[in-house]
Scaffold this motif. Sequence first.
Motif: not given
Length: 112
Positions: A29-30, A61-63, A97-98, A110-112
Motif C-alpha cells: 500500500v503506497f 501485506y499478506w492474506l 499492489n494498492l 493506468e487505473e486498476y
Amino acid sequence: MPRHWFVVLGLGLALAAPAQAESVVYGRVFQTMENTVFTDAKVTLLSNPPKQTSTDQYGQYWLRDVKPGAYLVRLQIPGRPLITGRVVVGKGTTVANLDLSKIGHPDHDEEY
C-alpha cells in the motif's frame, strides 16, 4: 464519502501446488506521487469469513488461504477516507499492489 477503485491487477505466479490449494494475496500500500508507503493500514478481504491484516513497516501485506475468485477489498488508512475496490485472486500467489496515486485518479488510463 468512501473512495472506490476497480479491478486490482491480479497476476498469478505459478507455484507448485495441488489444484485444490488456496492462494496467497500479497501487495504493498503506497502512493507513488508522494513517495510514501502506508504502515498499519488495514486490508480486509470481504470473503466468508472476512480476512484482515495490517501492513508492515514497508507497507506490505499478506492474506493467506484465499480461494481463487473475485473479492471486494477494503483499505483503511488512519486519517484517510475508506477505500473499497476489487481484486481477482488466481491460483498460487496474486500480487495486488494498492497505489493510491492511481486509485485517486479514476479517469487515468493506468487505473486498476
